[in-house]
Write an enzyme that holds these catalytic residues in place. Structure first.
Site, PDB file in Angstrom:
ATOM      1  N   TYR A  30     -30.196 -27.039  -4.598  1.00 34.63           N
ATOM      2  CA  TYR A  30     -30.862 -28.245  -5.080  1.00 34.63           C
ATOM      3  C   TYR A  30     -32.259 -27.935  -5.578  1.00 34.63           C
ATOM      4  O   TYR A  30     -32.795 -26.850  -5.351  1.00 34.63           O
ATOM      5  CB  TYR A  30     -30.927 -29.298  -3.975  1.00 34.63           C
ATOM      6  CG  TYR A  30     -32.008 -29.054  -2.937  1.00 34.63           C
ATOM      7  CD1 TYR A  30     -33.215 -29.768  -2.976  1.00 34.63           C
ATOM      8  CD2 TYR A  30     -31.856 -28.093  -1.939  1.00 34.63           C
ATOM      9  CE1 TYR A  30     -34.216 -29.546  -2.033  1.00 34.63           C
ATOM     10  CE2 TYR A  30     -32.841 -27.880  -1.001  1.00 34.63           C
ATOM     11  CZ  TYR A  30     -34.015 -28.595  -1.050  1.00 34.63           C
ATOM     12  OH  TYR A  30     -35.010 -28.369  -0.135  1.00 34.63           O
ATOM     13  N   LYS A 143     -32.798 -21.926  -2.369  1.00 34.78           N
ATOM     14  CA  LYS A 143     -33.018 -23.358  -2.114  1.00 34.78           C
ATOM     15  C   LYS A 143     -31.653 -24.023  -1.937  1.00 34.78           C
ATOM     16  O   LYS A 143     -31.139 -24.726  -2.816  1.00 34.78           O
ATOM     17  CB  LYS A 143     -33.813 -23.996  -3.251  1.00 34.78           C
ATOM     18  CG  LYS A 143     -34.497 -25.306  -2.853  1.00 34.78           C
ATOM     19  CD  LYS A 143     -35.512 -25.722  -3.904  1.00 34.78           C
ATOM     20  CE  LYS A 143     -36.159 -27.058  -3.577  1.00 34.78           C
ATOM     21  NZ  LYS A 143     -37.056 -26.986  -2.394  1.00 34.78           N
ATOM     22  N   GLU A 175     -43.893 -20.131   6.578  1.00 39.32           N
ATOM     23  CA  GLU A 175     -44.185 -21.291   5.721  1.00 39.32           C
ATOM     24  C   GLU A 175     -44.043 -22.551   6.556  1.00 39.32           C
ATOM     25  O   GLU A 175     -43.804 -22.495   7.762  1.00 39.32           O
ATOM     26  CB  GLU A 175     -43.251 -21.313   4.513  1.00 39.32           C
ATOM     27  CG  GLU A 175     -41.774 -21.355   4.868  1.00 39.32           C
ATOM     28  CD  GLU A 175     -40.865 -21.259   3.655  1.00 39.32           C
ATOM     29  OE1 GLU A 175     -41.341 -21.471   2.517  1.00 39.32           O
ATOM     30  OE2 GLU A 175     -39.660 -20.980   3.840  1.00 39.32           O
TER      31      GLU A 175
END
Length: 282
Positions: A30, A143, A175
């Site tokens: 996505y 992703k 992250e």
């Protein structure tokens, strides 16, 4: 209106098959692309990354990037989106539920556009965060639709009335649950290198480009949790959060507890990039 395959349709007309592999396995990829003043920001880069993510899971995009650009432009206009975002996902398609790929793959694309304001107050005042163990798989550079680790991290932050979780893997900061993370020390930026442990954010790429353009030294190197807690500034970035300072982590304020000079510089230059969209269109 939503985009289904290469056609715009009314949402009430659309049904998703219960054997879609995105629903059953999270087998898909996505992207989320920001829209400012009716213009897409970094669409080319997002779609190139989408193509890479698909390739990494042995899937081919059902349409060319050029066709996707055209259809996404129509999607934003059909929904009269001035400030918002588009969500686009592609699954491996519908097949009998077996773990291995179906012999005949027919990728299924869905995209929708939503109005959403910029997070201006958080960008101005800063946010709070917690640290948590990075329990995600080892291909965070893809992703993919498999986001349960990110979801649990974000929920842990919400449960402690914070805005973001910062992931730690073997004492190394990777992250955030939905953001990239930077620290500032002596006016220089450190951020985790773009490898399999993080998603190389499109906004991250813009931030690093701005920093270098502005003369701020950038180190794409790992840093520890202690270095995170000892930083002069901590900053996160993403498509939806843009460039946002972090003023507290695990209940301890970052430096003096106020957004710092480097964050303000990056925000100012990022706003200039947004303003360029309208100038280019005109």
């Amino acid at each position: 209106m939503i985009l289904v395959q290469d056609q715009l349709k009314d949402q009430s007309e659309v049904r998703i098959d219960i054997e879609d592999r995105g629903y059953q396995f999270g087998d898909g990829v996505y992207e989320v692309v920001r829209i400012y003043n009716g213009q897409y920001f970094g669409m080319e880069e997002h779609l190139i990354r989408l193509e890479r993510s698909a390739r990494e899971i042995q899937m081919t995009l059902p349409y060319s990037i050029e066709l996707l650009k055209e259809r996404l432009e129509k999607l934003a206009k059909a929904n009269d989106i001035r400030d918002g975002h588009v969500y686009l996902q592609i699954t491996r398609g519908v097949a009998e539920r077996t773990h291995q790929f179906p012999l005949q793959q027919a990728p299924f694309l869905v995209a929708y556009a939503r109005k959403s304001p910029r997070p201006l107050s958080k960008m101005k005042d800063g946010i709070t965060a917690i640290t948590t163990e990075d329990i995600r798989w080892l291909r965070c550079d893809i992703k993919s639709l498999n986001l349960l680790g990110n979801v649990l991290g974000k929920q842990k932050a919400m449960d402690t009335k914070c805005d973001e979780s910062i992931f730690i893997r073997n004492d190394i900061v990777t992250e955030g649950s939905s953001t990239n993370v930077y620290i500032v020390k002596n006016g220089e930026i450190w951020t985790h290198p773009a490898n399999n442990f993080i998603l190389n954010g499109i906004t991250r790429q813009v931030v690093l480009d701005i920093a270098k353009e502005t003369g701020i030294t950038v180190h794409e190197e790992t840093f520890t949790k202690n270095e995170l807690m000892d930083a002069d500034e901590v900053i996160i970035s993403s498509t939806t959060m843009e460039v946002t300072p972090v003023i507290s982590i695990d209940g301890t304020q970052v430096s003096n507890g106020e957004p710092g000079k480097v964050a303000r510089t990056l925000q100012e230059k990022f706003n200039e990039r947004i303003a360029q969209l309208q100038r280019v269109k005109n």
